[in-house]
Design a protein around this motif. Structure first.
Motif, PDB file in Angstrom:
ATOM      1  N   LYS A  80     -21.818  -5.769 -38.723  1.00 45.74           N
ATOM      2  CA  LYS A  80     -22.692  -6.549 -39.604  1.00 45.74           C
ATOM      3  C   LYS A  80     -23.053  -7.850 -38.908  1.00 45.74           C
ATOM      4  O   LYS A  80     -22.181  -8.546 -38.388  1.00 45.74           O
ATOM      5  CB  LYS A  80     -21.976  -6.824 -40.924  1.00 45.74           C
ATOM      6  CG  LYS A  80     -22.801  -7.650 -41.913  1.00 45.74           C
ATOM      7  CD  LYS A  80     -22.092  -7.757 -43.248  1.00 45.74           C
ATOM      8  CE  LYS A  80     -20.804  -8.517 -43.139  1.00 45.74           C
ATOM      9  NZ  LYS A  80     -20.147  -8.734 -44.461  1.00 45.74           N
ATOM     10  N   CYS A  81     -24.340  -8.161 -38.933  1.00 45.70           N
ATOM     11  CA  CYS A  81     -24.813  -9.392 -38.303  1.00 45.70           C
ATOM     12  C   CYS A  81     -24.565 -10.580 -39.222  1.00 45.70           C
ATOM     13  O   CYS A  81     -24.923 -10.562 -40.407  1.00 45.70           O
ATOM     14  CB  CYS A  81     -26.308  -9.264 -37.984  1.00 45.70           C
ATOM     15  SG  CYS A  81     -27.009 -10.736 -37.212  1.00 45.70           S
ATOM     16  N   LEU A  82     -23.939 -11.628 -38.691  1.00 42.38           N
ATOM     17  CA  LEU A  82     -23.664 -12.837 -39.457  1.00 42.38           C
ATOM     18  C   LEU A  82     -24.671 -13.942 -39.177  1.00 42.38           C
ATOM     19  O   LEU A  82     -24.812 -14.881 -39.975  1.00 42.38           O
ATOM     20  CB  LEU A  82     -22.252 -13.342 -39.136  1.00 42.38           C
ATOM     21  CG  LEU A  82     -21.101 -12.371 -39.432  1.00 42.38           C
ATOM     22  CD1 LEU A  82     -19.775 -12.993 -39.011  1.00 42.38           C
ATOM     23  CD2 LEU A  82     -21.067 -11.994 -40.899  1.00 42.38           C
ATOM     24  N   ASN A  83     -25.352 -13.855 -38.057  1.00 40.34           N
ATOM     25  CA  ASN A  83     -26.360 -14.853 -37.673  1.00 40.34           C
ATOM     26  C   ASN A  83     -27.671 -14.126 -37.419  1.00 40.34           C
ATOM     27  O   ASN A  83     -27.895 -13.583 -36.337  1.00 40.34           O
ATOM     28  CB  ASN A  83     -25.897 -15.607 -36.431  1.00 40.34           C
ATOM     29  CG  ASN A  83     -26.819 -16.765 -36.083  1.00 40.34           C
ATOM     30  OD1 ASN A  83     -27.941 -16.871 -36.590  1.00 40.34           O
ATOM     31  ND2 ASN A  83     -26.352 -17.642 -35.213  1.00 40.34           N
ATOM     32  N   LEU A  84     -28.530 -14.098 -38.431  1.00 39.99           N
ATOM     33  CA  LEU A  84     -29.767 -13.321 -38.336  1.00 39.99           C
ATOM     34  C   LEU A  84     -30.693 -13.834 -37.243  1.00 39.99           C
ATOM     35  O   LEU A  84     -31.513 -13.074 -36.707  1.00 39.99           O
ATOM     36  CB  LEU A  84     -30.494 -13.335 -39.683  1.00 39.99           C
ATOM     37  CG  LEU A  84     -29.746 -12.692 -40.855  1.00 39.99           C
ATOM     38  CD1 LEU A  84     -30.569 -12.783 -42.128  1.00 39.99           C
ATOM     39  CD2 LEU A  84     -29.420 -11.244 -40.542  1.00 39.99           C
ATOM     40  N   CYS A  94     -28.894 -11.905 -33.998  1.00 41.70           N
ATOM     41  CA  CYS A  94     -28.607 -10.464 -33.909  1.00 41.70           C
ATOM     42  C   CYS A  94     -29.252  -9.634 -35.006  1.00 41.70           C
ATOM     43  O   CYS A  94     -28.765  -8.560 -35.341  1.00 41.70           O
ATOM     44  CB  CYS A  94     -27.105 -10.227 -33.903  1.00 41.70           C
ATOM     45  SG  CYS A  94     -26.267 -10.847 -35.394  1.00 41.70           S
ATOM     46  N   GLU A  95     -30.339 -10.095 -35.569  1.00 43.52           N
ATOM     47  CA  GLU A  95     -30.955  -9.344 -36.653  1.00 43.52           C
ATOM     48  C   GLU A  95     -31.363  -7.946 -36.222  1.00 43.52           C
ATOM     49  O   GLU A  95     -31.207  -6.976 -36.964  1.00 43.52           O
ATOM     50  CB  GLU A  95     -32.171 -10.098 -37.182  1.00 43.52           C
ATOM     51  CG  GLU A  95     -32.860  -9.398 -38.352  1.00 43.52           C
ATOM     52  CD  GLU A  95     -34.021 -10.202 -38.906  1.00 43.52           C
ATOM     53  OE1 GLU A  95     -34.578  -9.801 -39.954  1.00 43.52           O
ATOM     54  OE2 GLU A  95     -34.374 -11.228 -38.289  1.00 43.52           O
ATOM     55  N   ARG A 144     -18.852 -13.721 -30.573  1.00 42.24           N
ATOM     56  CA  ARG A 144     -18.084 -12.973 -31.574  1.00 42.24           C
ATOM     57  C   ARG A 144     -18.258 -13.549 -32.977  1.00 42.24           C
ATOM     58  O   ARG A 144     -18.073 -12.845 -33.965  1.00 42.24           O
ATOM     59  CB  ARG A 144     -16.607 -13.002 -31.171  1.00 42.24           C
ATOM     60  CG  ARG A 144     -15.757 -11.984 -31.904  1.00 42.24           C
ATOM     61  CD  ARG A 144     -16.188 -10.561 -31.566  1.00 42.24           C
ATOM     62  NE  ARG A 144     -15.371  -9.563 -32.237  1.00 42.24           N
ATOM     63  CZ  ARG A 144     -15.520  -9.181 -33.514  1.00 42.24           C
ATOM     64  NH1 ARG A 144     -16.478  -9.733 -34.231  1.00 42.24           N
ATOM     65  NH2 ARG A 144     -14.743  -8.276 -34.035  1.00 42.24           N
ATOM     66  N   SER A 145     -18.674 -14.824 -33.052  1.00 44.88           N
ATOM     67  CA  SER A 145     -18.874 -15.451 -34.362  1.00 44.88           C
ATOM     68  C   SER A 145     -20.195 -15.058 -35.006  1.00 44.88           C
ATOM     69  O   SER A 145     -20.416 -15.341 -36.186  1.00 44.88           O
ATOM     70  CB  SER A 145     -18.807 -16.975 -34.227  1.00 44.88           C
ATOM     71  OG  SER A 145     -19.808 -17.449 -33.321  1.00 44.88           O
ATOM     72  N   ASP A 146     -21.079 -14.406 -34.220  1.00 41.02           N
ATOM     73  CA  ASP A 146     -22.392 -14.024 -34.744  1.00 41.02           C
ATOM     74  C   ASP A 146     -22.384 -12.678 -35.458  1.00 41.02           C
ATOM     75  O   ASP A 146     -23.367 -12.321 -36.112  1.00 41.02           O
ATOM     76  CB  ASP A 146     -23.434 -13.993 -33.619  1.00 41.02           C
ATOM     77  CG  ASP A 146     -23.694 -15.374 -33.040  1.00 41.02           C
ATOM     78  OD1 ASP A 146     -23.531 -16.356 -33.799  1.00 41.02           O
ATOM     79  OD2 ASP A 146     -24.035 -15.465 -31.844  1.00 41.02           O
ATOM     80  N   TRP A 147     -21.313 -11.906 -35.334  1.00 43.87           N
ATOM     81  CA  TRP A 147     -21.260 -10.577 -35.953  1.00 43.87           C
ATOM     82  C   TRP A 147     -19.801 -10.208 -36.222  1.00 43.87           C
ATOM     83  O   TRP A 147     -18.882 -10.840 -35.703  1.00 43.87           O
ATOM     84  CB  TRP A 147     -21.914  -9.521 -35.053  1.00 43.87           C
ATOM     85  CG  TRP A 147     -21.223  -9.363 -33.720  1.00 43.87           C
ATOM     86  CD1 TRP A 147     -21.419 -10.112 -32.599  1.00 43.87           C
ATOM     87  CD2 TRP A 147     -20.189  -8.420 -33.392  1.00 43.87           C
ATOM     88  NE1 TRP A 147     -20.586  -9.699 -31.582  1.00 43.87           N
ATOM     89  CE2 TRP A 147     -19.814  -8.651 -32.049  1.00 43.87           C
ATOM     90  CE3 TRP A 147     -19.546  -7.406 -34.101  1.00 43.87           C
ATOM     91  CZ2 TRP A 147     -18.841  -7.914 -31.414  1.00 43.87           C
ATOM     92  CZ3 TRP A 147     -18.569  -6.658 -33.465  1.00 43.87           C
ATOM     93  CH2 TRP A 147     -18.221  -6.910 -32.132  1.00 43.87           C
ATOM     94  N   GLU A 148     -19.607  -9.166 -36.999  1.00 41.10           N
ATOM     95  CA  GLU A 148     -18.264  -8.678 -37.290  1.00 41.10           C
ATOM     96  C   GLU A 148     -18.313  -7.183 -37.584  1.00 41.10           C
ATOM     97  O   GLU A 148     -19.367  -6.654 -37.975  1.00 41.10           O
ATOM     98  CB  GLU A 148     -17.661  -9.416 -38.487  1.00 41.10           C
ATOM     99  CG  GLU A 148     -18.352  -9.139 -39.800  1.00 41.10           C
ATOM    100  CD  GLU A 148     -17.707  -9.859 -40.963  1.00 41.10           C
ATOM    101  OE1 GLU A 148     -16.773 -10.649 -40.734  1.00 41.10           O
ATOM    102  OE2 GLU A 148     -18.146  -9.627 -42.111  1.00 41.10           O
TER     103      GLU A 148
END
Length: 504
Positions: free
Chosen positions: A62-66, A69-70, A82-86
């Motif tokens: 799942k992308c956390l920073n659209l 990594c949208e 690693r903080s941009d997705w999980e």
């Protein structure tokens, strides 16, 4: 040359083990208990297929920073912070659990491929040890070791440890599994063996569905190993099994084999039949009887090589279709369940064919189904939703043509070759099959380029199997052979200068 004469047995006695089985009831209490124990080993052994398929599942993220990594794909994850997705479910696959996003494709491939060398080593060791020391001993050694490996896999704290236990799991698993398959066939007469394939197929399917359900309801990467380890512990009841009478006859003599058969007769309520057992002493082989001497034998050499090719093909096709389960239309878990359930009626049909028509004809029918199914696949490449032609063809080919051929080839190998080398040859054949399994992921890459290449190759290889299978022996209603010397039913045995006895 030394000529040995064997007296014709008294009509009021039983000189062949298959005759004894028929006389004491081939589906009596003793054989039923032994089959359920050995069949249970087949049930828990199917975890390898389940694990092999689920290891190829690609974890979702799942992308956390659209802004970053949208539109990213899984191949882009390694270049992102690693903080941009999980991971959606970090414990669902070992890739997400161990953080292998930068080496995902290689990790998925290695997890399957490294299991195969372990299987090869286990087959190489287990087959020869089972022929030398007995089927029962190898099962009792391999099973506890495999239990340890299952819990080692479940609690591995690093990817390298996981791969190590994956290799060891292959070694120990094939040690006891190959012996159990031979053991089953050596405990029943020829007329009953095909019917056992029905029950074994059902048990194997149940095993697949149980472990697939475990993963479905407990979507954690190590749940399959934990479940299988627990099931294997209960399988230690196999300690009550006797040694195979066929193995005892050719390695220890008729006395010990007769004792086991008399015990089975008592269990079946046919004690009076035990007094009529007068087993023939098999021809004595000098040391050096091994697979090399088998390949030098005029009777067995070409038969062995043809069987090896059948093993290679069925493994290549089986794993190719198995790894394609998530690429055909529909939901992955639903496809996997369907492919498991449909194997039951196909297995029943194949077993009845082997029982009433013959092993070779069952082989030809299954191979023909593979050809027809591959032709269907070549004419339809729609991977969208719905029940497409390809999805139907993959199910048919993998669970009828391919899956059921495992039963035919295993039975043909057991019945075509002598007891002294039966485990070695079947293990070697299965080892050759692992080569096909190893090549399956690479063969599937042809489908990405042009599906015609893949299915065309499958059709060509299957037609070659049909051609070479024509010269395989028909073993329906025949006694299991004891040694390389056993050939036919006449009374003269000639010992050659190589130490190999041939009966004429």
């Amino acid at each position: 040359m030394v000529i040995k004469h064997h007296p014709i047995p008294d009509k009021e006695s039983f000189s062949k083990i298959d005759q004894v089985y028929e006389a004491i009831n081939p589906i009596g209490c003793a054989q039923t208990v032994y089959f359920l124990i050995l069949g249970y080993l087949s049930l828990i052994g199917r975890y390898n297929f389940v694990q092999g398929v689920f290891l190829h599942l690609v974890p979702e993220f799942k992308c956390l920073n659209l802004d970053v990594c949208e539109n990213a794909t899984r191949k882009d994850l390694c270049g992102l912070n690693r903080s941009d997705w999980e991971w959606v479910n970090p414990d669902r696959t070992f890739v997400s659990h161990f953080g292998l996003e930068c080496t995902m494709d290689k990790a998925l491939l290695a997890s399957s491929l490294f299991f195969i060398p372990g299987c090869v080593i286990g087959l190489l060791i287990g087959g020869q040890l089972a022929d030398r020391f007995g089927r029962r001993k190898i099962i009792l050694i391999g099973l506890p070791l495999c239990i340890c490996c299952q819990f080692g896999l479940a609690f591995a704290h690093s990817y390298s440890m996981y791969i190590t236990f994956r290799i060891l799991s292959g070694i120990t698993f094939m040690m006891f599994q190959s012996s159990s398959l031979i053991f089953i066939n050596e405990l029943f007469p020829g007329k009953t063996r095909p019917l056992l394939c029905i029950a074994r197929s059902v048990l194997g399917t149940v095993g697949v569905l149980i472990e697939a359900a475990v993963y479905y309801f407990i979507p954690v990467w190590n749940s399959i190993n934990l479940a299988n380890g627990a099931l294997m512990i209960s399988a230690l009841i196999c300690i009550i099994l006797p040694e195979s009478p066929h193995w005892l006859l050719v390695n220890r003599g008729p006395e010990e084999a007769t004792e086991v058969l008399k015990k089975m007769a008592r269990w079946n309520g046919r004690s009076e039949m035990g007094d009529k057992i007068q087993l023939d002493t098999p021809p004595t082989m000098k040391e050096g009887g091994n697979i090399v001497s088998l390949l030098k034998s005029r009777e067995y050499s070409f038969t062995t090589l043809r069987l090896f090719y059948q093993w290679f093909l069925v493994a290549l096709l089986n794993y190719s279709f198995l790894y394609s389960t998530d690429k055909v239309a529909g939901t992955f878990i639903v496809n996997f369940m369907i492919m498991g359930v449909v194997s039951i009626p196909f297995g029943v049909f194949t077993s009845l064919m082997m029982r009433f028509v013959g092993r070779k004809k069952a082989l030809f029918i299954n191979l023909s189904v593979i050809v027809v199914a591959c032709v269907f696949c070549m004419t339809n490449f729609n991977l969208g939703g719905g029940w497409t032609t390809e999805r139907f063809a993959v199910v048919i080919a993998s669970k009828w043509g391919v899956g059921c051929n495992w039963m035919v080839i295993t039975l043909l190998t057991n019945e075509s070759l002598p007891t002294t080398l039966r485990a070695t040859v079947q293990s070697t054949g299965s080892m050759v099959g692992r080569i096909g399994a190893f090549l399956a992921p690479f063969a599937l890459k042809l489908k990405d380029d042009n599906p015609h290449y893949l299915y065309g190759m499958f059709i060509g290889l299957t037609l070659l199997a049909l051609l070479t299978g024509w010269w395989l022996p028909e073993t329906r209603n025949q006694d299991l052979k004891g040694t390389i010397a056993t050939k036919g039913t006449t009374e003269e045995t000639i010992e050659t200068k190589d130490g190999i006895e041939l009966k004429y």
